[in-house]
Design an enzyme around this catalytic site. Sequence first.
Site, PDB file in Angstrom:
ATOM      1  N   CYS A 191      29.878  20.664 -13.179  1.00  0.00           N
ATOM      2  CA  CYS A 191      30.212  20.827 -14.598  1.00  0.00           C
ATOM      3  C   CYS A 191      29.365  19.849 -15.410  1.00  0.00           C
ATOM      4  CB  CYS A 191      31.686  20.528 -14.848  1.00  0.00           C
ATOM      5  SG  CYS A 191      32.825  21.336 -13.719  1.00  0.00           S
ATOM      6  N   HIS A 195      27.617  19.400 -19.121  1.00  0.00           N
ATOM      7  CA  HIS A 195      28.654  18.889 -20.018  1.00  0.00           C
ATOM      8  C   HIS A 195      28.917  17.398 -19.928  1.00  0.00           C
ATOM      9  CE1 HIS A 195      29.748  22.766 -21.645  1.00  0.00           C
ATOM     10  NE2 HIS A 195      29.835  23.282 -20.439  1.00  0.00           N
ATOM     11  N   ARG A 240      37.723  30.909 -18.559  1.00  0.00           N
ATOM     12  CA  ARG A 240      36.534  30.125 -18.901  1.00  0.00           C
ATOM     13  C   ARG A 240      35.982  29.410 -17.671  1.00  0.00           C
ATOM     14  NH1 ARG A 240      32.034  30.353 -21.392  1.00  0.00           N
ATOM     15  NH2 ARG A 240      31.124  29.263 -19.637  1.00  0.00           N
ATOM     16  N   CYS A 244      32.446  29.826 -15.929  1.00  0.00           N
ATOM     17  CA  CYS A 244      31.552  28.679 -15.699  1.00  0.00           C
ATOM     18  C   CYS A 244      31.053  28.695 -14.258  1.00  0.00           C
ATOM     19  CB  CYS A 244      32.285  27.352 -15.929  1.00  0.00           C
ATOM     20  SG  CYS A 244      32.356  26.842 -17.645  1.00  0.00           S
TER      21      CYS A 244
END
Lengths: 283, 213
Positions: A191, A195, A240, A244
């Site tokens: 992630c 991010h 979501r 992802c």
Amino acid sequence: MMRLDRTAGWIIARLMGLALAVGVVAAAANSPAIADDAEKEIERYREMISDPMSNPGFLNVDRGEALWKLARGTKNVSLETCDVGEGAGKLEGAYAKLPRYFKDADKVMDLEQRLAWCMTTVQGLDTKDVFSRRFGAPGKTSDMEDLVLFIANKSSGQKLNLSLDHPKEKEMFVIGEAMFFQRGGQWDFSCATCHAEDGKRIRLQGLPNLSKVGKASQDTMGSWPTYRVSQSQGRTMQHRLWDCYRQMRWPQPDYQADGLTALTLYLNKNAEGGVLQVPSIKR
Amino acid sequence: MGTFKFNIAMPVAIIATALAALPAAAVDKKTALSADPAVVKAAVSATFKSAPPEWQAKLVQDETQAICSQYPNGLPDDLYQKVLAREAATIVLPADGNVLGDWKNGQKLSQRGTGGQFSDKADTPKGGNCYACHQLSPKELSYGSLGPSLLAYGKTKGYAPAEAIAAYGKIYNAQSAVPCSNMPRFGHSKFLSEQELKDLTAYLFDPESPVNK
């Protein structure tokens, strides 16, 4: 074949063209105005479509309200006595504190896990059909998405405020953090690849830094659940994260897996103080 | 409902250390995450337990993925050197020593963002998705900023053959230059073929490529 007889005008024209090209290139390389312009336009677009009366996510909210009140299952009762964290049947402010520890289940749950718990224990409902429609599609509504958008909307205007008082909540935070930074799949993505830094973009799409408390994480987590225009569906964090992992070249995660709850807890804790404005509407 | 057993006997000290870092949750530079890697591994496995076995296999970490996961804010020097050496050793150059392919195909590959996803079909075309993270051709304005700009890459390096080989190596395995780089190890993972890597290198180094115009 090069011409040897250059006129002054030809030379000046070429130099101006070069200066313009260098200017454009320099502008593009140093401060991509196109990205700032795109960001401004996206913001303007978001404002234009952020009208509750024109956000199709409110159709999910209406369906969710009906499902909340619908008697079904072997016990033929509604979900109205379900405790989603603030007491039986109390919905105001509950979403802002999820995921959290539930004593009766002795585990940390997100809203969808909690709804499944209530469907099973309160209603005696076989959740097989509900799970098969976990993500809505053309011609197929999702009870879970509808219920989440309805219940989240009852916390709209409230600040995200998760507790880490219980040992299992602390444990889930640590696990969620580790999963956030877990490199994996054929592309080595985590992630954090997208991010964990301020001010980055993928193509022209701005990427919020979700690894720390800040405006980006607060605005982002405060905007879920949402109506995704590109999918013509209301979507929750379960979807979501599924999306992802798809783009990260990871496998498909299991719906309602505890790892997803750990990740959601970590993300929401990093968005502490973010004001929920849900359901929002996104591309 | 998916459940999995955490290691309940997690040392209190670890939790206390984690708590000390909350709620800002900013991980200190060059220190490892507090989670027990074995517990995390179990959590990850359980999250993807219904995926097909060949997909679950993709989550078995190699040494580099494992160490980069534990140190998200940078490796201590000794580990940094270890990763650098290990990843550099993976590079396989073309047998004939020529790293330049067809830049036009390289351009297609740089623009293409499909391939490798669980939603892709067996015949879905794949690419390196370079523009997701990098600027390349000055004509392409829709580019990302996760990686450095590669504008005029070949030109600024004087089209030097040694630089082209180095670039091929970086696309083959980005961590041979930057341990724990965010960039996929396109050659080492066998995601892109040798020809595709050559085509991408040509996109960077061919004087006719838009990147250098």
